[in-house]
Enzyme design. Structure first.
Site, PDB file in Angstrom:
ATOM      1  N   HIS A   1      -4.294   2.187   8.870  1.00 51.84           N
ATOM      2  CA  HIS A   1      -5.317   1.362   8.220  1.00 51.84           C
ATOM      3  C   HIS A   1      -5.412   0.053   8.969  1.00 51.84           C
ATOM      4  CE1 HIS A   1      -7.683  -1.031   5.565  1.00 51.84           C
ATOM      5  NE2 HIS A   1      -6.688  -1.871   5.360  1.00 51.84           N
TER       6      HIS A   1
ATOM      7  N   GLU B   1       0.819  -1.212   0.000  1.00 59.04           N
ATOM      8  CA  GLU B   1       0.000   0.000   0.000  1.00 59.04           C
ATOM      9  C   GLU B   1       0.858   1.270   0.000  1.00 59.04           C
ATOM     10  OE1 GLU B   1      -3.079  -0.022  -0.395  1.00 59.04           O
ATOM     11  OE2 GLU B   1      -3.925  -1.904   0.377  1.00 59.04           O
TER      12      GLU B   1
ATOM     13  N   HIS C   1     -13.900  -4.030   3.527  1.00 62.44           N
ATOM     14  CA  HIS C   1     -12.453  -4.202   3.682  1.00 62.44           C
ATOM     15  C   HIS C   1     -11.979  -3.779   5.067  1.00 62.44           C
ATOM     16  CE1 HIS C   1      -8.169  -3.363   1.869  1.00 62.44           C
ATOM     17  NE2 HIS C   1      -8.106  -3.819   3.106  1.00 62.44           N
TER      18      HIS C   1
ATOM     19  N   HIS D   1      -8.611  -3.165  10.491  1.00 64.07           N
ATOM     20  CA  HIS D   1      -9.855  -3.852  10.192  1.00 64.07           C
ATOM     21  C   HIS D   1     -10.786  -3.870  11.410  1.00 64.07           C
ATOM     22  CE1 HIS D   1      -7.821  -6.319   6.710  1.00 64.07           C
ATOM     23  NE2 HIS D   1      -7.850  -5.010   6.491  1.00 64.07           N
TER      24      HIS D   1
END
Length: 267
Positions: free
Chosen positions: A144, A121, A216, A146
């Site tokens: 980032h 990423e 996601h 989850h």
């Protein structure tokens, strides 16, 4: 050539990153190699020292966005587990320097694991850091991960009505309205590690605190990684409370529109 010596201020930021990585693992938000963290550390280093230390180093070609020339970025590694940042941060992450025409990078600290490479990423992170330099310069960290309940919400029909999704999450408790004042962006699905994902995420941060990537995960930025974590933690709390009410078989009363409006004085 040995790693460059970390300034005290940079080491403090890495300590925060290790701590937050532990939070993510404990919360089941970072299964296996899920998630990534980066931070723009350019202001913590002396440019002359970086240039001296890297003049004989090999560089890896990479097409960075123009404007990131000379950036110094902390970033996690591809295939690395965020839980490894707790005790083995030098193996699971690195600090890299982007060359003076943004066409390559070299690692100046960390990356000690065999076969190490920055997260796939990297294009998203470098693009968002450039966006923040221009539009939100105090935000140096990107997280980032989850978050379970937010991901569930990205599968719900409410995801297609961003205003209503935010209203229902905000109404669950005052702290959500106060500490995630701009709310959650319902970011449409885009393939990981692509420029398309970077573009939709930057669009999200023009108006919102949190970018909820459809089916996601979620991403936030902040002055440091703890501040970015706070946005995600509080937003997910609102989603969790909402889902708990639904699972218990009732529609929550929630804060009224008038009560939500009253809380704006604290945002």
């Amino acid at each position: 050539m040995s790693d460059i010596k970390l300034p005290i201020e940079a080491q403090k930021e890495l300590d925060k990153i290790s701590k937050v990585a532990g939070y993510l693992w404990q919360r089941e938000w970072a299964e296996r190699n899920a998630g990534n963290i980066s931070m723009n550390l350019t202001s913590f280093f002396k440019r002359e020292e970086i240039l001296e230390k890297t003049k004989n180093k090999s560089f890896t070609p990479f097409d960075f966005p123009k404007g990131t020339e000379g950036y110094v970025l902390f970033i996690t590694g591809t295939g690395c587990y965020l839980r490894s940042l707790v005790d083995n941060i030098e193996e699971a992450s690195c600090i890299l320097y982007i060359n003076e025409d943004a066409t390559s990078y070299t690692i100046i600290w960390g990356g000690k694991r065999e076969g190490f490479a920055p997260t796939c990423e990297l294009i998203s992170h470098s693009s968002i850091h450039l966006f923040n330099t221009i539009n939100n310069p105090t935000h140096l960290a990107i997280l980032h991960t989850h978050p379970l309940e937010l991901i569930v919400m990205s599968h719900h029909p409410l995801f297609n009505d961003e205003e209503e999704l935010n209203r229902q999450i905000w109404m669950m408790c005052p702290e959500v309205r106060v500490f995630v004042p701009k709310g959650i962006h319902c970011t449409p699905y885009a393939l990981s590690s692509t420029e398309a994902l970077a573009k939709v995420t930057m669009e999200a941060f023009k108006t919102r605190n949190v970018s909820l990537w459809e089916k996601h995960g979620a991403t936030a930025t902040g002055e440091d990684v703890e501040k970015a974590w706070d946005y995600l933690d509080v937003a997910n709390k609102g989603a969790k409370l909402l889902l708990m009410c639904w699972a218990s078989g009732f529609k929550p009363a929630g804060l009224s529109n008038e009560q939500l409006k009253e809380l704006e004085q604290f945002t």
